[in-house]
Design a protein around this motif. Structure first.
Motif: not given
Length: 153
Positions: A1-10, A105-110, A112-121
């Motif tokens: 997964m690219s870094d840009a997608v990893e940083e995106m919100g829903p 893109e829901n930038v406001w949620a980025a 939270l989305a990043q933190a969840l991805r890092r934790s494997g959620a």
């Protein structure tokens, strides 16, 4: 997964139908405000029209008329939306109506989305509660006297 997608919100989409091809532009300043405040980022915006014969066509911003200034949205296209998406949106429109198809893109949620991805959620389900269902539920709750619902039995 690219870094840009990893940083995106829903990322969500909307299909907003305008009966009788009547677009007043009343919501456009609010949409611009959401973008300006960094709450959302528009990825794609396409307008379509469904003719009385059922044919669906893309409408260029310049062809929407002078009563609504859409120039601020000129060039909003990420390439996510394809002809299949336009066809699907057209299938739900009533003949004689038009629609705006929006991917954002829901930038406001980025964060939270990043933190969840890092934790494997991972997101396994999502949805939206229709306003009519919410109102019906609230009306039913107000009509039920305290202590008389199913939990009281």
């Amino acid at each position: 997964m690219s870094d840009a997608v990893e940083e995106m919100g829903p990322v969500d989409y909307l299909v907003v139908e305008f009966p009788g091809n009547r677009m007043t532009g009343e919501g456009l300043p609010l949409l611009v405000d959401l973008v300006d405040r960094g709450i959302i980022r528009l990825l794609d915006l396409v307008f379509v029209r469904k003719d009385e014969d059922g044919s669906v066509s893309v409408v260029e911003l310049a062809d929407l008329g002078e009563e609504v200034d859409l120039s601020v949205f000129s060039g909003v296209s990420s390439g996510l939306m394809g002809q299949e998406d336009i066809d699907e949106a057209g299938a739900v429109l009533e003949p004689g109506n038009s629609a705006a198809l929006v991917i954002y893109e829901n930038v406001w949620a980025a964060p939270l989305a990043q933190a969840l991805r890092r934790s494997g959620a991972q997101l396994v389900a999502g949805g939206r509660v229709p306003v009519q269902a919410l109102l019906a539920s609230l009306e039913a709750a107000e009509a039920t006297p305290p202590g008389s619902g199913p939990a009281a039995a």
